[in-house]
Each structure stands twice: as structure tokens, then as C-alpha cells.
Design a protein around this motif. Structure first.
Motif, mmCIF file in Angstrom:
data_model
loop_
_atom_site.group_PDB
_atom_site.id
_atom_site.type_symbol
_atom_site.label_atom_id
_atom_site.label_comp_id
_atom_site.label_asym_id
_atom_site.label_seq_id
_atom_site.Cartn_x
_atom_site.Cartn_y
_atom_site.Cartn_z
ATOM 1 N N PHE A 38 38.065 -10.983 -17.620
ATOM 2 C CA PHE A 38 38.274 -10.566 -16.236
ATOM 3 C C PHE A 38 37.177 -9.597 -15.812
ATOM 4 O O PHE A 38 36.931 -8.598 -16.498
ATOM 5 N N ALA A 39 36.588 -9.869 -14.677
ATOM 6 C CA ALA A 39 35.483 -9.054 -14.190
ATOM 7 C C ALA A 39 35.949 -7.733 -13.584
ATOM 8 O O ALA A 39 35.128 -6.862 -13.306
ATOM 9 N N ILE A 40 37.249 -7.579 -13.385
ATOM 10 C CA ILE A 40 37.779 -6.388 -12.719
ATOM 11 C C ILE A 40 39.019 -5.877 -13.432
ATOM 12 O O ILE A 40 39.656 -6.598 -14.195
ATOM 13 N N ASP A 41 39.350 -4.630 -13.152
ATOM 14 C CA ASP A 41 40.656 -4.080 -13.495
ATOM 15 C C ASP A 41 41.541 -4.293 -12.268
ATOM 16 O O ASP A 41 41.101 -4.071 -11.136
ATOM 17 N N LYS A 42 42.760 -4.763 -12.508
ATOM 18 C CA LYS A 42 43.713 -4.938 -11.417
ATOM 19 C C LYS A 42 45.089 -4.596 -11.950
ATOM 20 O O LYS A 42 45.531 -5.153 -12.948
ATOM 21 N N PRO A 43 45.772 -3.658 -11.319
ATOM 22 C CA PRO A 43 47.120 -3.324 -11.786
ATOM 23 C C PRO A 43 48.119 -4.438 -11.472
ATOM 24 O O PRO A 43 47.957 -5.192 -10.525
ATOM 25 N N ALA A 44 49.157 -4.505 -12.283
ATOM 26 C CA ALA A 44 50.245 -5.443 -12.018
ATOM 27 C C ALA A 44 50.891 -5.103 -10.685
ATOM 28 O O ALA A 44 50.990 -3.935 -10.307
ATOM 29 N N GLY A 45 51.292 -6.120 -9.955
ATOM 30 C CA GLY A 45 51.985 -5.909 -8.686
ATOM 31 C C GLY A 45 51.066 -5.749 -7.492
ATOM 32 O O GLY A 45 51.537 -5.551 -6.381
#
Length: 166
Positions: free
Chosen positions: A29-36
Motif C-alpha cells: 500500500f502506497a499510503i497509510d489509511k485508518p480503518a473506517g
């Protein structure tokens, strides 16, 4: 009771993997993304703007992910309420249901593989009972949790069948 499909059908899902799951910046994954939180690559209709470029842009995890049908099942359960894109108050509830269904569908996939074994009539009955709990849309979290424990025990009891297949 209808047998649950264990095939992902993205056309009948509301992009739950792109919203409910967290992404950790990595080779997948190229990014951090939080759940929700919706992936920033989703458009207003829930379509991926970079779908054809996912591999090149560092989203191999999106390509590799398979919800085994949990996404469309969760989407169906909330369809009457308009879905999370129209009703953001549903993000928490649909995310929890999707998370639970991911585990349920993993177990259903295991049980589907067990069906190929040369099972005794009693083992076939146990298999059918366990599938029935997991396939019920109205099964409580506690019932599913209990069934998962029973499935773990059942799968361990089938060791001789696995060894016979080797």
C-alpha cells in the motif's frame, strides 16, 4: 436457506474494503489509511479512480485482497438504510459487520474445502450444522464466536482426513 457465495462481487459491494480496512504504508500500500475512512482514491460513487493503475501506484494489496463475498453480503444487510456513502452514520456498524463477515467467510471457505473429504455421516451432520450458523444473517456475534470455536475443534478432529490426502 441460501448457500452463501464465497466469491467477491465488487459490483454489488459498496467498496467496504476501501473504507472499512486500514492500510499500512508498505510494499502493498502506497499510503497509510485508518480503518473506517474511505480511501482517497474512491470517487463520490464509490468507484476506484486508479483501478487500472493500482499496481503501478503501489496498491498491490488491493489487487491481492479477496473478501470471499463478505463485502457484498455486508452491503446487502445495509442496503435498505442507504449504505455508508449516503449515510455516514453507518460507517461504524457496517465496518463491524464486514469485519465479522470476513472471518465468517474465511471459516466457510475452510468448511467448503472439508466437504471434499470422505466424512462419516456424523461428521457431515456437524459440518452442515456449523455452516448453518455461519450462513444465518441474523446470527449473533456470540453465536458466531461459539461456532468458530466449534469449527476449530471440528477441523482439528479431521487431522486423519488431511493426512490421508497427502
Amino acid at each position: 436457506m441460501t448457500t452463501i457465495s464465497l466469491r467477491a462481487d465488487c459490483a454489488n459491494c459498496s467498496a467496504l474494503c476501501c473504507m472499512a480496512l486500514a492500510f499500512d504504508r508498505s510494499s502493498l500500500f502506497a499510503i497509510d489509511k485508518p480503518a473506517g475512512e474511505p480511501c482517497p482514491n474512491l470517487d463520490a460513487c464509490g468507484q476506484c479512480r486508479v483501478h487500472d493503475q493500482r499496481a503501478d501506484l503501489g496498491f498491490g494489496g488491493c489487487i491481492a485482497f479477496d473478501c470471499r463475498g463478505a463485502g457484498q453480503r455486508a452491503t446487502d444487510l445495509f442496503r435498505a438504510e442507504g449504505g455508508w456513502m449516503k449515510n455516514p452514520a453507518l460507517i461504524g456498524p457496517i465496518s463491524r459487520v464486514f469485519s465479522d463477515l470476513l472471518r465468517v467467510h474465511d471459516y466457510l471457505s475452510l468448511l467448503e474445502q472439508v466437504e471434499a473429504f470422505d466424512l462419516s455421516p456424523g461428521e457431515r451432520d456437524t459440518l452442515a450444522e456449523l455452516r448453518m450458523v455461519l450462513e444465518r444473517d441474523d446470527a449473533s456475534h456470540a453465536e458466531v464466536k461459539a461456532a468458530q470455536g466449534q469449527i476449530d475443534t471440528f477441523l482439528k478432529s479431521l487431522r486423519s482426513h488431511v493426512e490421508a490426502k497427502r
